[in-house]
Design an enzyme around this catalytic site. Structure first.
Site, PDB file in Angstrom:
ATOM      1  N   ASP A   9      37.532  34.608  86.727  1.00 37.44           N
ATOM      2  CA  ASP A   9      38.215  34.148  87.944  1.00 37.44           C
ATOM      3  C   ASP A   9      38.230  32.630  88.165  1.00 37.44           C
ATOM      4  O   ASP A   9      38.026  32.159  89.291  1.00 37.44           O
ATOM      5  CB  ASP A   9      37.604  34.824  89.176  1.00 37.44           C
ATOM      6  CG  ASP A   9      37.694  36.329  89.149  1.00 37.44           C
ATOM      7  OD1 ASP A   9      38.317  36.888  88.220  1.00 37.44           O
ATOM      8  OD2 ASP A   9      37.129  36.973  90.052  1.00 37.44           O
ATOM      9  N   HIS A  60      39.345  44.146 102.218  1.00 35.00           N
ATOM     10  CA  HIS A  60      38.806  42.980 101.501  1.00 35.00           C
ATOM     11  C   HIS A  60      39.224  41.673 102.172  1.00 35.00           C
ATOM     12  O   HIS A  60      38.430  40.740 102.275  1.00 35.00           O
ATOM     13  CB  HIS A  60      39.273  43.022 100.048  1.00 35.00           C
ATOM     14  CG  HIS A  60      38.692  41.977  99.167  1.00 35.00           C
ATOM     15  ND1 HIS A  60      37.335  41.856  98.936  1.00 35.00           N
ATOM     16  CD2 HIS A  60      39.278  40.989  98.440  1.00 35.00           C
ATOM     17  CE1 HIS A  60      37.114  40.852  98.102  1.00 35.00           C
ATOM     18  NE2 HIS A  60      38.281  40.308  97.792  1.00 35.00           N
ATOM     19  N   LYS A  92      42.396  42.232  88.363  1.00 31.27           N
ATOM     20  CA  LYS A  92      41.620  43.173  89.180  1.00 31.27           C
ATOM     21  C   LYS A  92      41.913  42.986  90.663  1.00 31.27           C
ATOM     22  O   LYS A  92      42.251  41.897  91.096  1.00 31.27           O
ATOM     23  CB  LYS A  92      40.129  42.990  88.913  1.00 31.27           C
ATOM     24  CG  LYS A  92      39.608  41.599  89.190  1.00 31.27           C
ATOM     25  CD  LYS A  92      38.184  41.428  88.670  1.00 31.27           C
ATOM     26  CE  LYS A  92      37.661  40.041  88.911  1.00 31.27           C
ATOM     27  NZ  LYS A  92      37.460  39.701  90.297  1.00 31.27           N
ATOM     28  N   CYS A 136      31.563  37.655  91.580  1.00 29.74           N
ATOM     29  CA  CYS A 136      32.299  38.253  90.459  1.00 29.74           C
ATOM     30  C   CYS A 136      31.631  38.045  89.108  1.00 29.74           C
ATOM     31  O   CYS A 136      31.678  38.933  88.254  1.00 29.74           O
ATOM     32  CB  CYS A 136      33.734  37.754  90.457  1.00 29.74           C
ATOM     33  SG  CYS A 136      34.626  38.284  91.954  1.00 29.74           S
TER      34      CYS A 136
END
Length: 164
Positions: A9, A60, A92, A136
């Site tokens: 990410d 989220h 994702k 993450c």
């Protein structure tokens, strides 16, 4: 032994100036670039990237500011890593929160998960780096270990939301 580097990410929204910026994100992007281009990928045969890729992740966005929405500049890789020769990308979180790269699917359309992609190539060891160490990157590393991969987190190529 077949090894992969998983770059987690490293996107505009997670770097300084982004909607969910991690202090040191720009430096991580630059350092990851240097590491990969100068052959410092720790002997990794494969270099893969994960990308937060939100269409409508539901609750989220109630927990976190809106970030990495598909089609926005914030969802793009940081310019320092955008042109790296990744062997694959795993997206994702389209319709739910997803922290681990192992929750993603191959952006090339093969339908493979990160685990399946690595196993098809005989990978048994992974190095994990990127943003953010305490979310993450940690989730990806924990899943890698749980799935039986020998796992190492490259903290010098990562940054955390919570510096402590």
């Amino acid at each position: 032994m077949t090894k992969a580097l998983i770059v987690v990410d490293v996107q505009r929204d997670f770097c300084e100036g982004g909607s969910l910026a991690v202090a040191g994100g720009n430096a991580v992007a630059a350092n990851v670039r240097e590491y990969v281009l100068n052959g410092g990928s720790g002997g990794a045969l494969y270099v893969v990237a994960t990308r937060d890729y939100h269409v409508d992740p539901g609750a989220h966005f109630g927990e976190w500011p809106v970030h990495c929405r598909v089609g926005t500049e914030g969802a793009e890789f940081h310019p320092a890593v955008a042109d790296l020769p990744f062997d694959a990308e795993f997206r994702k979180g389209e319709h739910a929160a997803a922290y681990s790269g192992f929750e993603g699917v191959d952006a090339a359309g093969s339908g493979l998960s990160l685990e399946a992609w690595l196993r098809e190539r005989g990978v048994i060891e992974v190095d994990v780096c990127g943003l953010a160490t305490d979310f993450c990157v940690a989730a990806t590393a924990k899943d890698a270990e749980r799935l039986g991969f020998t796992t190492r987190v490259l903290v010098e190529l990562s940054a955390a939301v919570n510096q402590g």
